[in-house]
Scaffold this motif. Structure first.
Motif, PDB file in Angstrom:
ATOM      1  N   PRO A   1      39.813  29.955 -13.371  1.00  0.00           N
ATOM      2  CA  PRO A   1      40.638  28.928 -14.030  1.00  0.00           C
ATOM      3  C   PRO A   1      40.857  29.237 -15.506  1.00  0.00           C
ATOM      4  O   PRO A   1      40.024  29.869 -16.159  1.00  0.00           O
ATOM      5  CB  PRO A   1      39.812  27.647 -13.852  1.00  0.00           C
ATOM      6  CG  PRO A   1      38.403  28.116 -13.695  1.00  0.00           C
ATOM      7  CD  PRO A   1      38.506  29.420 -12.942  1.00  0.00           C
ATOM      8  N   THR A   2      41.986  28.790 -16.024  1.00  0.00           N
ATOM      9  CA  THR A   2      42.265  28.928 -17.449  1.00  0.00           C
ATOM     10  C   THR A   2      41.353  27.985 -18.215  1.00  0.00           C
ATOM     11  O   THR A   2      41.293  26.788 -17.925  1.00  0.00           O
ATOM     12  CB  THR A   2      43.729  28.583 -17.752  1.00  0.00           C
ATOM     13  OG1 THR A   2      44.577  29.478 -17.037  1.00  0.00           O
ATOM     14  CG2 THR A   2      44.023  28.691 -19.240  1.00  0.00           C
ATOM     15  N   ARG A   3      40.635  28.525 -19.212  1.00  0.00           N
ATOM     16  CA  ARG A   3      39.710  27.701 -19.999  1.00  0.00           C
ATOM     17  C   ARG A   3      40.373  27.308 -21.314  1.00  0.00           C
ATOM     18  O   ARG A   3      40.850  28.161 -22.057  1.00  0.00           O
ATOM     19  CB  ARG A   3      38.406  28.456 -20.259  1.00  0.00           C
ATOM     20  CG  ARG A   3      37.351  27.626 -21.025  1.00  0.00           C
ATOM     21  CD  ARG A   3      35.996  28.301 -21.010  1.00  0.00           C
ATOM     22  NE  ARG A   3      35.461  28.363 -19.662  1.00  0.00           N
ATOM     23  CZ  ARG A   3      34.802  27.365 -19.069  1.00  0.00           C
ATOM     24  NH1 ARG A   3      34.625  26.218 -19.709  1.00  0.00           N
ATOM     25  NH2 ARG A   3      34.352  27.507 -17.845  1.00  0.00           N
ATOM     26  N   VAL A   4      40.400  26.004 -21.576  1.00  0.00           N
ATOM     27  CA  VAL A   4      40.994  25.499 -22.809  1.00  0.00           C
ATOM     28  C   VAL A   4      39.947  24.724 -23.596  1.00  0.00           C
ATOM     29  O   VAL A   4      38.941  24.256 -23.039  1.00  0.00           O
ATOM     30  CB  VAL A   4      42.222  24.609 -22.529  1.00  0.00           C
ATOM     31  CG1 VAL A   4      43.293  25.375 -21.769  1.00  0.00           C
ATOM     32  CG2 VAL A   4      41.828  23.352 -21.765  1.00  0.00           C
ATOM     33  N   LEU A   5      40.201  24.587 -24.887  1.00  0.00           N
ATOM     34  CA  LEU A   5      39.304  23.831 -25.761  1.00  0.00           C
ATOM     35  C   LEU A   5      39.987  22.535 -26.167  1.00  0.00           C
ATOM     36  O   LEU A   5      41.122  22.544 -26.648  1.00  0.00           O
ATOM     37  CB  LEU A   5      38.959  24.652 -27.005  1.00  0.00           C
ATOM     38  CG  LEU A   5      38.136  23.940 -28.092  1.00  0.00           C
ATOM     39  CD1 LEU A   5      36.776  23.494 -27.548  1.00  0.00           C
ATOM     40  CD2 LEU A   5      37.966  24.842 -29.317  1.00  0.00           C
ATOM     41  N   LEU A   6      39.294  21.415 -25.979  1.00  0.00           N
ATOM     42  CA  LEU A   6      39.787  20.095 -26.374  1.00  0.00           C
ATOM     43  C   LEU A   6      38.911  19.587 -27.516  1.00  0.00           C
ATOM     44  O   LEU A   6      37.705  19.396 -27.347  1.00  0.00           O
ATOM     45  CB  LEU A   6      39.731  19.127 -25.186  1.00  0.00           C
ATOM     46  CG  LEU A   6      39.986  17.650 -25.486  1.00  0.00           C
ATOM     47  CD1 LEU A   6      41.402  17.422 -26.020  1.00  0.00           C
ATOM     48  CD2 LEU A   6      39.752  16.799 -24.227  1.00  0.00           C
ATOM     49  N   VAL A   7      39.524  19.378 -28.685  1.00  0.00           N
ATOM     50  CA  VAL A   7      38.797  18.858 -29.845  1.00  0.00           C
ATOM     51  C   VAL A   7      39.323  17.453 -30.116  1.00  0.00           C
ATOM     52  O   VAL A   7      40.435  17.277 -30.627  1.00  0.00           O
ATOM     53  CB  VAL A   7      38.992  19.760 -31.082  1.00  0.00           C
ATOM     54  CG1 VAL A   7      38.051  19.308 -32.209  1.00  0.00           C
ATOM     55  CG2 VAL A   7      38.731  21.222 -30.732  1.00  0.00           C
ATOM     56  N   GLU A   8      38.539  16.445 -29.744  1.00  0.00           N
ATOM     57  CA  GLU A   8      38.983  15.049 -29.773  1.00  0.00           C
ATOM     58  C   GLU A   8      37.772  14.142 -29.996  1.00  0.00           C
ATOM     59  O   GLU A   8      36.789  14.234 -29.272  1.00  0.00           O
ATOM     60  CB  GLU A   8      39.673  14.703 -28.445  1.00  0.00           C
ATOM     61  CG  GLU A   8      39.975  13.241 -28.213  1.00  0.00           C
ATOM     62  CD  GLU A   8      40.935  12.666 -29.237  1.00  0.00           C
ATOM     63  OE1 GLU A   8      40.488  11.787 -30.004  1.00  0.00           O
ATOM     64  OE2 GLU A   8      42.107  13.089 -29.253  1.00  0.00           O
ATOM     65  N   ASP A   9      37.855  13.290 -31.022  1.00  0.00           N
ATOM     66  CA  ASP A   9      36.707  12.438 -31.338  1.00  0.00           C
ATOM     67  C   ASP A   9      36.703  11.120 -30.576  1.00  0.00           C
ATOM     68  O   ASP A   9      35.682  10.444 -30.525  1.00  0.00           O
ATOM     69  CB  ASP A   9      36.646  12.168 -32.843  1.00  0.00           C
ATOM     70  CG  ASP A   9      37.817  11.327 -33.327  1.00  0.00           C
ATOM     71  OD1 ASP A   9      38.960  11.607 -32.918  1.00  0.00           O
ATOM     72  OD2 ASP A   9      37.595  10.393 -34.111  1.00  0.00           O
ATOM     73  N   ASP A  10      37.824  10.734 -29.975  1.00  0.00           N
ATOM     74  CA  ASP A  10      37.879   9.516 -29.169  1.00  0.00           C
ATOM     75  C   ASP A  10      37.356   9.840 -27.773  1.00  0.00           C
ATOM     76  O   ASP A  10      38.006  10.554 -27.004  1.00  0.00           O
ATOM     77  CB  ASP A  10      39.316   9.001 -29.097  1.00  0.00           C
ATOM     78  CG  ASP A  10      39.427   7.635 -28.427  1.00  0.00           C
ATOM     79  OD1 ASP A  10      38.753   7.412 -27.398  1.00  0.00           O
ATOM     80  OD2 ASP A  10      40.201   6.798 -28.938  1.00  0.00           O
ATOM     81  N   ALA A  11      36.177   9.309 -27.446  1.00  0.00           N
ATOM     82  CA  ALA A  11      35.528   9.657 -26.184  1.00  0.00           C
ATOM     83  C   ALA A  11      36.375   9.278 -24.978  1.00  0.00           C
ATOM     84  O   ALA A  11      36.391   9.996 -23.971  1.00  0.00           O
ATOM     85  CB  ALA A  11      34.158   8.989 -26.096  1.00  0.00           C
ATOM     86  N   ARG A  12      37.086   8.169 -25.073  1.00  0.00           N
ATOM     87  CA  ARG A  12      37.910   7.741 -23.925  1.00  0.00           C
ATOM     88  C   ARG A  12      39.087   8.684 -23.711  1.00  0.00           C
ATOM     89  O   ARG A  12      39.386   9.057 -22.575  1.00  0.00           O
ATOM     90  CB  ARG A  12      38.404   6.313 -24.148  1.00  0.00           C
ATOM     91  CG  ARG A  12      37.311   5.254 -24.052  1.00  0.00           C
ATOM     92  CD  ARG A  12      37.853   3.887 -24.377  1.00  0.00           C
ATOM     93  NE  ARG A  12      38.352   3.825 -25.745  1.00  0.00           N
ATOM     94  CZ  ARG A  12      38.924   2.756 -26.291  1.00  0.00           C
ATOM     95  NH1 ARG A  12      39.093   1.659 -25.572  1.00  0.00           N
ATOM     96  NH2 ARG A  12      39.339   2.773 -27.544  1.00  0.00           N
TER      97      ARG A  12
END
Length: 226
Positions: free
Chosen positions: A2-13
């Motif tokens: 699978p393609t691996r992406v990085l998600l940088v997000e401080d809102d847990a929801r």
């Protein structure tokens, strides 16, 4: 794999929503909840795509993006933000982002934008010939440029701007064409994005007098061929 992406997000929801959706589409998703953690993870692994929230604690998303571009990171960056105005989009693109998506967004639109960016990243290397204007030389495929015998240290946008001007050497190029061709955004009469980047580029070229990149008042810029 699978393609691996990085998600940088401080809102847990938001992070949980995006991660679940992407994993259901077959992506592998790594997450970071603040700017320093996201920057460290992006440095440690070669992600093809980074989903980057603009407003992050400790280190802003724009600062993260600028730092990665200055270090030569070639990952596609899709910036996510609650602010969707034109000036905000321009600032995100100025910071090195490849696309910009305002919150709240539909998951299908996020997915479509990700797929478009990943297709761009997978395009075969350019076979364009080396450009030469005076003592300036630029290799579009290797993403390297020189003035005389000195190699220039350019950001991604500075390189694209120089390449556009060199490809159109001898012709007057309007700010509208530069904004569309280099940043892929519509012209905004109130934006000074092009002028700011021309100043950056002149500084790195040692062009204090504006002889290499000439200003055509009321129109745009010109790179003379003589």
């Amino acid at each position: 794999m699978p393609t691996r992406v990085l998600l940088v997000e401080d809102d847990a929801r938001v992070a949980a929503f995006v991660r679940r959706g992407l994993e259901s589409e077959g992506y592998a998703v790594d997450t970071a909840a603040d700017g320093p953690a996201g920057l460290a993870m992006a440095r440690a692994a070669a992600y093809p795509l980074i989903l980057l929230d603009r407003r992050l604690p400790t280190l802003d998303g724009l600062e993260v993006c600028r730092a990665l571009r200055e270090e030569g990171c070639g990952a596609m960056v899709l910036m996510l933000t609650a602010r969707g105005g034109l000036q905000d989009r321009v600032e995100g693109l100025r910071g090195g982002a490849d696309d910009y998506l305002a919150k709240p967004f539909a998951f299908d639109e996020l997915l479509a934008r990700m797929q478009a960016l990943l297709r761009r990243a997978a395009e075969p290397p350019s076979t364009e010939p080396t450009l030469q204007v005076g003592d300036l030389r630029l290799d579009p495929e290797a993403k390297r440029a020189w003035r005389g015998g000195r190699e220039l240290r350019l950001t991604k946008r500075e390189f694209a701007l120089l390449a556009f001007l060199m490809a159109n050497a001898g012709a007057m190029v309007s700010r509208e064409r530069l904004l569309s061709g280099v940043w892929q955004v519509a012209f905004d009469p109130g934006s000074n994005l092009v002028d700011v980047y021309v100043r950056y580029l002149r500084r790195k070229l040692g062009d204090d007098e504006g002889a290499v990149i000439q200003t055509v008042r009321g129109f745009g810029y010109r790179m003379p061929v003589d």
